[in-house]
Design a protein around this motif. Structure first.
Motif, PDB file in Angstrom:
ATOM      1  N   THR A 108      42.062  44.517  56.518  1.00  0.00           N
ATOM      2  CA  THR A 108      41.614  45.200  55.311  1.00  0.00           C
ATOM      3  C   THR A 108      42.408  46.490  55.124  1.00  0.00           C
ATOM      4  O   THR A 108      43.074  46.975  56.045  1.00  0.00           O
ATOM      5  CB  THR A 108      40.118  45.546  55.389  1.00  0.00           C
ATOM      6  N   SER A 155      44.151  42.918  47.582  1.00  0.00           N
ATOM      7  CA  SER A 155      43.356  42.150  46.624  1.00  0.00           C
ATOM      8  C   SER A 155      41.884  42.362  46.954  1.00  0.00           C
ATOM      9  O   SER A 155      41.479  42.247  48.119  1.00  0.00           O
ATOM     10  CB  SER A 155      43.702  40.658  46.698  1.00  0.00           C
ATOM     11  N   ASP A 156      41.108  42.675  45.929  1.00  0.00           N
ATOM     12  CA  ASP A 156      39.679  42.921  46.122  1.00  0.00           C
ATOM     13  C   ASP A 156      38.912  41.604  46.174  1.00  0.00           C
ATOM     14  O   ASP A 156      39.081  40.739  45.304  1.00  0.00           O
ATOM     15  CB  ASP A 156      39.129  43.778  44.986  1.00  0.00           C
ATOM     16  N   TYR A 157      38.093  41.477  47.202  1.00  0.00           N
ATOM     17  CA  TYR A 157      37.226  40.308  47.333  1.00  0.00           C
ATOM     18  C   TYR A 157      35.789  40.779  47.539  1.00  0.00           C
ATOM     19  O   TYR A 157      35.536  41.739  48.280  1.00  0.00           O
ATOM     20  CB  TYR A 157      37.641  39.440  48.524  1.00  0.00           C
ATOM     21  N   GLU A 158      34.862  40.094  46.889  1.00  0.00           N
ATOM     22  CA  GLU A 158      33.444  40.367  47.102  1.00  0.00           C
ATOM     23  C   GLU A 158      32.998  39.580  48.325  1.00  0.00           C
ATOM     24  O   GLU A 158      33.113  38.348  48.357  1.00  0.00           O
ATOM     25  CB  GLU A 158      32.626  39.957  45.879  1.00  0.00           C
ATOM     26  N   THR A 191      32.539  44.987  47.800  1.00  0.00           N
ATOM     27  CA  THR A 191      33.902  44.639  47.413  1.00  0.00           C
ATOM     28  C   THR A 191      34.868  45.291  48.392  1.00  0.00           C
ATOM     29  O   THR A 191      34.832  46.510  48.587  1.00  0.00           O
ATOM     30  CB  THR A 191      34.211  45.103  45.983  1.00  0.00           C
ATOM     31  N   PRO A 242      38.955  45.607  49.732  1.00  0.00           N
ATOM     32  CA  PRO A 242      40.376  45.326  49.508  1.00  0.00           C
ATOM     33  C   PRO A 242      41.029  44.797  50.788  1.00  0.00           C
ATOM     34  O   PRO A 242      41.078  45.496  51.804  1.00  0.00           O
ATOM     35  CB  PRO A 242      40.950  46.687  49.109  1.00  0.00           C
TER      36      PRO A 242
END
Length: 498
Positions: free
Chosen positions: A116, A146-149, A159, A161
């Motif tokens: 991360t 890239s942002d992921y939930e 969220t 990154p």
């Protein structure tokens, strides 16, 4: 283990032959029998047809069943050296491990496997973090993160990154974590059980990240590559490091690993043939790593960064010469390469020109065979891309269908198409050059390069056997002289097309 000193083929399992590993094996046992000492099979893992043509595996330890299984790889490895890709830096966002992270968040057992933003850039000083991020070397125009939930099946959704060095679907691995080490070890185990001899370390230069650095080929990266290579050697395999960078970086890496690519060679050969000036090429061949694999074309584009300057370090050719080289490729390909390069066609690499090598040379059969002869006489183990083997043209139809720039040089060639293509004079000539490179023992000896009076001479000698390539750029004439088992022979490159 010892890798056979002969020409290798680079190919996809589904794009040469009739769509699977068995068909590829039949080609190598049939029309192409005895031509190659090794085969680099581009990613055949599940899925082989992901967003990045197999370089975003969901399961790196499984052969995509549409292509075959590990037994097919093992069988092919009985007759040729097998090279397979170890995708070091990342795995697919659809992998079981990352899917579990999306569901469970930080409670997932796989959380430590992925890198991360906060793993590298910590603290509350955003200005300092922004300054550190600005130093990171960026190989592609897409975002670093890239942002992921995550935690979507828990009460603590957030969220996060994640590092995505290449695409948003290729989630970077923390290769220094215990899970990261176990993951890479599991792939090595699959390889060694299936007759894989060579491991191409894909994107290894980006594997280690440190705040305040450019996060590319750090001292820790060298140490990581050395350790991984050592582990592979204990399992009977060797590693080939895949890095596009300044030429001095390649020299430095070569001193600390099994082998590297000579990525400077493809643009230098084009520059030489376009300008009829081999001074830059001769200089490079006098200092280039000897423990290398040579290519003119691959599944990627023709790299430019490998001959260019880096900061205050000069390149092998000037910026003006590079610009002229790129423009000449566009001219020779009737503008086709321009439609597949740079900001066009959804490109992920802006430092490469997408074009078949044959079309980059304007479909000039003689120039193409001279280029291949230079490659085969340069230090290293030569690899020939499947499209280059068959002197393939730019696949504009495939490019139009996918809008992926690299697809211009990733054609689908059936067995019937291969059988037709090997009848072309230029392909017959290339196959003769491959046979010469494979059979003459001189290539296992000492190498020498000279360039005087516009004439380049590349020569090899080994215990009475000898081979030399002489290219007169003023007359555009090329000749090969050999001594093998006491017998002398002379071969004109032009005569290969007769």
């Amino acid at each position: 283990m010892s890798i056979r000193n002969g020409v290798q083929l680079i190919t996809y399992a589904d794009r040469l032959g009739d769509g699977n590993i068995e068909s590829l094996t039949n080609l190598l046992d049939g029309p192409l029998k005895g031509l190659f000492k090794g085969v680099h099979i581009l990613p055949f893992y599940y899925p082989y047809d992901g967003e990045d043509a197999g370089f975003d595996p969901i399961d790196h330890t499984t052969v995509d069943e549409r292509l075959g299984d590990w037994n097919n790889i093992k069988k092919l490895g009985e007759s040729v050296d097998i090279m397979a890709d170890l995708i070091v830096n990342h795995m697919s966002g659809q992998s079981e491990a990352f899917t579990d992270v999306l569901k469970k968040g930080r409670e997932s057992e796989y959380w430590p496997l992925f890198l991360t933003k906060e793993d590298v850039f910590s603290g509350n000083d955003q200005a300092e973090i922004d300054e550190q991020i600005a130093k990171v070397f960026r190989p592609r125009p897409t975002p670093f993160f890239s942002d992921y939930e995550v935690g979507i099946e828990t009460d603590s959704t957030e969220t996060v990154p994640f590092w995505t060095t290449f695409t948003s679907n290729q989630i970077d691995i923390d290769v220094e974590s215990e899970l990261g080490k176990e993951y890479l070890s599991s792939i090595l185990q699959s390889f060694t059980e299936s007759n894989v001899d060579l491991i191409r370390l894909d994107a290894a230069g980006y594997a280690i990240k440190r705040a305040g650095s450019n996060c590319f080929m750090l001292e820790e990266t060298f140490e990581f590559i050395e350790a991984l290579s050592k582990r592979a050697r204990t399992m009977g395999m060797q590693c080939l490091v895949e890095i596009h960078s300044h030429y001095q970086t390649q020299i430095d890496i070569a001193a600390r690993c099994d082998s590297v690519y000579d990525f400077a060679l493809p643009p230098l050969v084009l520059h030489t043939l376009f300008t009829k000036d081999a001074s830059a090429l001769a200089h490079w061949l006098s200092i280039s790593p000897r423990n290398c694999f040579t290519v003119l074309d691959t599944h990627d584009g023709i790299g430019i960064v490998d001959v260019g300057a880096s900061g205050d370090k000069p390149g092998l050719i000037s910026a003006d010469a590079i610009n002229a080289l790129v423009e000449q490729i566009h001219v020779n390909s009737n503008g086709e390469s321009k439609k597949a390069t740079g900001a066009a066609a959804n490109n992920v690499d802006l430092y490469q020109v997408n074009c078949t090598y044959y079309d980059a040379l304007g479909k000039d059969d003689f120039a193409y065979l001279v280029a291949r002869a230079i490659q085969f006489f340069s230090p290293g183990i030569p690899q020939v891309y499947y499209g280059g083997l068959l002197a393939a043209h730019n696949d504009m139809e495939l490019l139009a269908n996918t809008n992926v720039g690299r697809d211009i040089n990733r054609p689908y060639l059936t067995t019937a198409m291969v059988e037709d293509a090997i009848q072309k004079p230029v392909v017959k000539g290339l196959m003769q050059l491959i046979t010469l490179r494979n059979e003459n023992k001189a290539f296992g000896g000492a190498f020498d390069v000279t360039y005087t009076d516009n004439t380049l001479v590349l020569s090899w000698s080994n215990d009475g056997d000898a081979a030399s390539l002489t290219v007169d750029f003023a007359a555009m004439d090329a000749t090969i002289n050999t001594v093998s088992n006491g017998e002398e022979s002379t071969l004109s490159i032009g005569a290969l097309l007769a």
